[in-house]
Scaffold this active site. Structure first.
Site, PDB file in Angstrom:
ATOM      1  N   PRO A   9       0.791  -1.228   0.000  1.00 11.24           N
ATOM      2  CG  PRO A   9      -0.157  -1.150   2.116  1.00 11.24           C
ATOM      3  CD  PRO A   9       0.521  -2.082   1.150  1.00 11.24           C
ATOM      4  CG  ASN A  10      -0.252   4.325   1.180  1.00 11.29           C
ATOM      5  OD1 ASN A  10      -1.214   4.857   0.635  1.00 11.29           O
ATOM      6  ND2 ASN A  10      -0.333   3.768   2.370  1.00 11.29           N
ATOM      7  NE  ARG A  17       4.427   6.431   0.573  1.00 11.68           N
ATOM      8  CZ  ARG A  17       4.324   5.549   1.551  1.00 11.68           C
ATOM      9  NH1 ARG A  17       3.489   5.736   2.539  1.00 11.68           N
ATOM     10  NH2 ARG A  17       5.047   4.467   1.545  1.00 11.68           N
ATOM     11  CE1 TYR A  22       8.843   5.464   3.186  1.00  8.56           C
ATOM     12  CE2 TYR A  22       7.125   7.145   3.074  1.00  8.56           C
ATOM     13  CZ  TYR A  22       7.679   6.036   3.687  1.00  8.56           C
ATOM     14  OH  TYR A  22       7.080   5.491   4.792  1.00  8.56           O
ATOM     15  CG  ASN A  71       8.363  -1.668   0.780  1.00 12.19           C
ATOM     16  OD1 ASN A  71       7.701  -1.764   1.818  1.00 12.19           O
ATOM     17  ND2 ASN A  71       8.970  -0.549   0.425  1.00 12.19           N
ATOM     18  CB  ALA A  74       1.382   0.320   6.770  1.00 11.72           C
ATOM     19  CD  GLU A  95      10.211  -6.831   6.584  1.00  9.43           C
ATOM     20  OE1 GLU A  95      10.494  -7.861   7.226  1.00  9.43           O
ATOM     21  OE2 GLU A  95       9.668  -5.845   7.085  1.00  9.43           O
ATOM     22  CG  HIS A  97      10.795  -1.688   5.344  1.00 10.57           C
ATOM     23  ND1 HIS A  97       9.443  -1.610   5.137  1.00 10.57           N
ATOM     24  CD2 HIS A  97      11.023  -2.808   6.056  1.00 10.57           C
ATOM     25  CE1 HIS A  97       8.867  -2.650   5.730  1.00 10.57           C
ATOM     26  NE2 HIS A  97       9.796  -3.390   6.291  1.00 10.57           N
ATOM     27  CB  SER A  99      12.073   4.826   5.740  1.00 13.83           C
ATOM     28  OG  SER A  99      11.089   3.904   6.158  1.00 13.83           O
ATOM     29  NE  ARG A 104       9.350   6.460   9.034  1.00 10.61           N
ATOM     30  CZ  ARG A 104       8.492   6.232   8.031  1.00 10.61           C
ATOM     31  NH1 ARG A 104       8.750   5.288   7.129  1.00 10.61           N
ATOM     32  NH2 ARG A 104       7.376   6.945   7.940  1.00 10.61           N
ATOM     33  NE  ARG A 108       6.170   4.690  10.261  1.00 12.16           N
ATOM     34  CZ  ARG A 108       5.118   4.735   9.422  1.00 12.16           C
ATOM     35  NH1 ARG A 108       4.901   3.750   8.578  1.00 12.16           N
ATOM     36  NH2 ARG A 108       4.296   5.764   9.423  1.00 12.16           N
TER      37      ARG A 108
HETATM   38  C1  DQA Z   1       7.982   1.459   4.171  1.00 13.90           C
HETATM   39  C2  DQA Z   1       7.978   1.665   5.698  1.00 13.90           C
HETATM   40  C3  DQA Z   1       6.599   1.428   6.259  1.00 13.90           C
HETATM   41  O1  DQA Z   1       6.605   1.632   7.655  1.00 13.90           O
HETATM   42  C4  DQA Z   1       5.591   2.370   5.628  1.00 13.90           C
HETATM   43  O2  DQA Z   1       4.295   2.069   6.100  1.00 13.90           O
HETATM   44  C5  DQA Z   1       5.634   2.352   4.146  1.00 13.90           C
HETATM   45  C6  DQA Z   1       6.941   2.319   3.484  1.00 13.90           C
HETATM   46  C7  DQA Z   1       9.363   1.805   3.548  1.00 13.90           C
HETATM   47  O3  DQA Z   1       9.607   1.401   2.403  1.00 13.90           O
HETATM   48  O4  DQA Z   1      10.168   2.495   4.182  1.00 13.90           O
HETATM   49  O5  DQA Z   1       4.620   2.466   3.479  1.00 13.90           O
HETATM   50  O6  DQA Z   1       7.725   0.105   3.893  1.00 13.90           O
END
Ligand code: DQA
Length: 142
Positions: A9-10, A17, A22, A71, A74, A95, A97, A99, A104, A108
């Site tokens: 998501p996102n 964003r 990011y 990735n 959330a 996995e 990420h 960030s 954070r 997270r």
């Molecule tokens: C993320 C880190 C997650 O906590 C966050 O919800 C994201 C992006 C990252 O790529 O840093 O959507 O996965």
């Protein structure tokens, strides 16, 4: 080697964003660079904001790919269903990420999916994906 790159998501809004977290590069343009950087790899790129679609894609990758880079956004922090899907397939997953989730908010810091993965890469921006691909390639050729 066939690698399925799965984004949750996102992540379709990467580049727009929260650019201070990011960055400003879009996922699509970064993924184009990956295909150039790894001409010997067969990538599939998938993104969905819907948990069930991500699970379906993991199942598909289990049949048609050699490894997964995921990735889960959330969902990484709480989706037992995605963790179960990763355990249900016989191929390794990393996995990632962008960030450094450990610097954070505390919520997270936990990953529900990390125990179902061979490793985790976080904090290197979009380059986290390349590092995950390199790691899977080394494992595959070991
Ligand atoms: C993320 C880190 C997650 O906590 C966050 O919800 C994201 C992006 C990252 O790529 O840093 O959507 O996965």
């Amino acid at each position: 080697m066939r690698i399925s790159i799965i984004n949750g998501p996102n992540l379709n809004l990467t580049g727009q964003r929260e650019p201070e977290i990011y960055g400003t590069q879009s996922l699509e343009s970064y993924q184009r660079l990956l295909t150039v950087a790894f001409p010997e790899m067969e990538f599939t790129f998938f993104q969905s904001n819907i948990e069930g679609n991500i699970i379906d894609e993991i199942h598909r990758a289990g049949q048609e790919a050699d490894a997964i880079v995921i990735n889960a956004g959330a969902y990484s922090h709480y989706s037992l269903a995605i963790a179960d899907a990763l355990r249900a397939v016989a191929i390794p997953a990393v996995e990632v990420h962008m960030s450094n989730v450990y610097e954070r908010e505390p919520e997270r810091h936990h990953s529900a999916i990390a125990p179902a993965c061979v490793g985790v890469i976080a904090g290197f921006g979009l380059d986290s994906y390349r590092l995950a691909i390199e790691a899977l390639d080394s494992m595959h050729n070991a």
